[in-house]
Design a protein around this motif. Structure first.
Motif, mmCIF file in Angstrom:
data_model
loop_
_atom_site.group_PDB
_atom_site.id
_atom_site.type_symbol
_atom_site.label_atom_id
_atom_site.label_comp_id
_atom_site.label_asym_id
_atom_site.label_seq_id
_atom_site.Cartn_x
_atom_site.Cartn_y
_atom_site.Cartn_z
ATOM 1 N N TYR A 188 16.376 12.575 6.057
ATOM 2 C CA TYR A 188 16.002 13.988 6.087
ATOM 3 C C TYR A 188 14.592 14.223 5.548
ATOM 4 O O TYR A 188 13.814 14.988 6.135
ATOM 5 N N ASN A 189 14.254 13.580 4.440
ATOM 6 C CA ASN A 189 12.934 13.807 3.852
ATOM 7 C C ASN A 189 11.828 13.160 4.671
ATOM 8 O O ASN A 189 10.721 13.697 4.763
ATOM 9 N N ASP A 233 10.818 21.252 -2.221
ATOM 10 C CA ASP A 233 11.188 21.090 -0.817
ATOM 11 C C ASP A 233 11.997 19.827 -0.546
ATOM 12 O O ASP A 233 12.483 19.634 0.575
ATOM 13 N N GLN A 259 11.227 15.489 7.511
ATOM 14 C CA GLN A 259 10.537 16.689 7.026
ATOM 15 C C GLN A 259 9.030 16.448 6.941
ATOM 16 O O GLN A 259 8.227 17.298 7.348
ATOM 17 N N LYS A 311 14.822 20.253 7.580
ATOM 18 C CA LYS A 311 13.656 21.123 7.393
ATOM 19 C C LYS A 311 12.602 20.702 8.406
ATOM 20 O O LYS A 311 11.726 19.880 8.123
ATOM 21 N N THR A 312 12.705 21.261 9.590
ATOM 22 C CA THR A 312 11.792 20.925 10.687
ATOM 23 C C THR A 312 11.281 22.193 11.358
ATOM 24 O O THR A 312 11.477 22.396 12.564
#
Length: 634
Positions: A225-226, A198, A229, A56-57
């Motif tokens: 990943y988080n 999210d 983000q 999620k970027t």
């Protein structure tokens, strides 16, 4: 007839005038603002625009869709402080001896932090806020490079109309968040700052093939990943302010990380996962003429590295790069040759001594490990505090890992060769592939010549720097003390099974540094291939860094108790460099006697040096975790 000629002349002049006006419109006289959005410890595989659909970027993806996305951008190192030295100076750490993580050696007076030159040309420069420049000159760099370097720094403090160069560094993706901090701390720093809906769940992404796919490892890997983000959101806030202040159309934006991913196989590993970085450049319409590729979702495969970023900013700001800067402008008005190869380096991190050098042309990457007596996943307290490392070692011990997954902790090798185009996770070491022998030999030779030509200062032990009182750069210029060609050629013998006689011949060389690398080669031979009886008559060496390796061979392969005592004496000596080296070789042994273990702990626990204490804590960690007892580490 005359009228016709005059008319033609008039229209020609009118055409030239219009053309000149058009060119002036395309090339504005105003200097561009430059914004660097830098972040920590991230590989391109974890960014959406590089093909990861689970990431999620949106901010970085948006910049890439309108700008340039580089596929072969490389840091000069795989840990932050040497990389940041290269960024601030445009020079490689190898030449100046600034590769050891968090060291503070002097560099020549002619080297300056490149934003200094921007300030001299009227730019406002701000840094928010990491420095970590890895040299004794760091304070000088900060004072001369930045109008302000702090957590509150930003372009908004400049004079009206003043062009700016501003850096914002985001720490959300740092290895502490994605790997080494305990979960509760990661939750506090990352998860609690992301809306619940999210959060990227443990089952939302594909696992890298070199990691064992378990629920526990997925939980740990979700941190990556988080954390990225949240980094992306941080950048979005900065760009929103830039837009709101009406500055977006005058600002060229660079977005990149300081080196590769902060996990096993990435940070502090001599692989593309450690060197390759995401690099996105966004160029406003008025400056698009500066890009030879155009702009707007363009993918650039050219090889670039951090020394090039320094040269590029200077060129964009209309400043001639000093001769010592090693990079080439990526784009701008100056016509410079393109980079064919990027050279990378890995040196000491924390309490662990290592030395690896790499070369890549974007497709192939050749890595040479000059201390192959330890595996790539070597003992380091900072890494070993992580749940991820515990899981890998426990899974290995229980036989869960396949050959690909166990390689990084099981194999000792002097060289690796990877096809980055077809093997982005570097799971297939092609070093012995016959069809690639010529390509491998070519890159090996290019790397060797680079080390010799630049007189790589890190082939000289730190011990010699300390006793000489000279900087690594100064010492490396002395050909009598440092016959670089002979030193490098000796070092390249290490890890080759059939080079034992050449190494023994080098052990009689009158030069200390040559004998040092011979001793490393002989010790590595024992670790990799077993003890060779040719070494039975090894003599003590009067150069302590070489002698420590000789004593380790005698202690652990000839059962010489006097040699083991000598190693303990080195640990108790006044030289921290020698003490750490002796302790590291102790840590690598399969077994230590109870008496030696107790003396080791006594020495390290009484030391005033925090890094040295870590060696004792690592040994206690090994002993207390009996279930982790397996080959290579025991």
């Amino acid at each position: 007839m005359i009228f016709i000629k005059v008319s033609k002349l008039f229209f020609l002049l009118l055409f030239l005038l219009n053309t000149s006006i058009t060119v002036l419109a395309q090339k504005p006289s105003s200097k561009p603002n430059i914004l660097w959005l830098t972040f920590e410890d991230t590989s391109p595989q974890y960014i959406g625009c590089y093909g990861n659909n689970a990431a999620k970027t949106p901010v970085m993806d948006g910049l890439a869709s309108e700008g340039l996305r580089f596929t072969s951008a490389f840091s000069t190192g795989t840990v932050c402080s040497p990389s940041r030295y290269a960024l601030i100076t445009g020079t490689r750490p190898t030449k100046y001896g600034t590769g050891h993580h968090r060291s503070s050696y002097a560099v020549p007076n002619f080297i300056e932090a490149f934003p200094t030159y921007l300030r001299q040309q009227g730019y406002y420069t701000s840094n928010n806020s990491k420095t970590d420049y890895n040299t004794s000159k760091a304070r000088h760099f900060i004072q001369t490079a930045w109008d302000e370097s702090s957590n509150n720094a930003g372009w908004w403090k400049r004079k009206d109309g003043q062009p700016f160069f501003s850096v914002f560094n985001c720490a959300h993706s740092h290895q502490s968040r994605v790997m080494t901090n305990p979960w509760w701390r990661y939750k506090e720093q990352i998860l609690d700052n992301i809306d619940t809906g999210d959060v990227i769940k443990d089952d939302a992404f594909d696992m890298p093939p070199y990691l064992y796919d378990s629920n526990a490892m997925r939980k740990e890997h979700s941190r990556v990943y988080n954390s990225i983000q949240l980094t992306d959101k941080f950048f979005g806030d900065i760009l929103e302010r830039l837009e709101n202040e009406g500055l977006r159309d005058n600002t060229i934006v660079f977005c990149f990380s300081d080196h590769g991913e902060g996990i096993v196989g990435g940070k502090a590993h001599a692989r593309a996962m450690g060197y390759r970085v995401p690099l996105i450049v966004w160029i406003p319409e008025k400056y698009k003429y500066l890009s030879p590729w155009g702009s707007g979702g363009v993918i650039v495969n050219d090889v670039v590295d951090f020394t090039d970023l320094t040269a590029t900013v200077l060129t964009l700001c209309g400043i001639q790069s000093p001769d010592y800067i090693e990079g080439f402008p990526i784009f701008g008005n100056d016509e410079k040759p393109k980079r064919q190869y990027s050279y990378g380096s890995l040196d000491k991190t924390g309490e662990n001594l290592t030395l690896s050098r790499s070369i890549t042309d974007g497709r192939w990457m050749y890595n040479h490990h000059f201390m192959p007596f330890q595996p790539e996943m070597r003992w380091q307290k900072y890494f070993d505090a992580s749940k991820q490392n515990d899981l890998i070692r426990d899974d290995f011990k229980k036989g869960r890992l396949n050959k690909t997954q166990s390689y990084i902790i099981e194999e000792l090798s002097s060289a690796t060769f990877f096809d980055l185009e077809n093997d982005e996770w570097e799971v297939h070491n092609l070093i012995n592939k016959k069809g690639l022998s010529q390509e491998i030999a070519k890159m090996k030779d290019l790397l060797k010549q680079e080390l010799i030509n630049k007189r790589d200062a890190h082939f000289i032990p730190e011990y010699s720097h300390k006793i000489s009182g000279l900087s690594p750069y100064e010492l490396s210029r002395d050909e009598e003390f440092y016959p670089v060609k002979k030193v490098v050629e000796t070092a390249f013998l290490i890890g080759e099974k059939n080079k034992i006689k050449e190494l023994l011949n080098a052990s009689d060389n009158r030069n200390d540094i040559v004998r040092y690398w011979s001793a490393i080669g002989l010790y590595s031979h024992c670790r990799m291939f077993g003890f060779n009886k040719c070494m039975s008559d090894l003599q003590d060496d009067n150069y302590p860094p070489a002698d420590i390796f000789i004593q380790a061979i005698k202690a652990f392969y000839l059962n010489n108790t006097r040699a083991e005592t000598s190693l303990l004496e080195y640990m108790k000596g006044d030289s921290l460099e020698l003490a750490l080296l002796a302790a590291e070789l102790m840590l690598l042994q399969d077994q230590l006697s109870i008496e030696t273990y107790n003396k080791f702990i006594e020495i390290t626990s009484s030391s005033e040096h925090e890094v040295f204490k870590q060696c004792g804590e690592l040994l206690e960690y090994k002993v207390s975790n009996k279930e982790l007892k397996y080959k290579t580490f025991w």
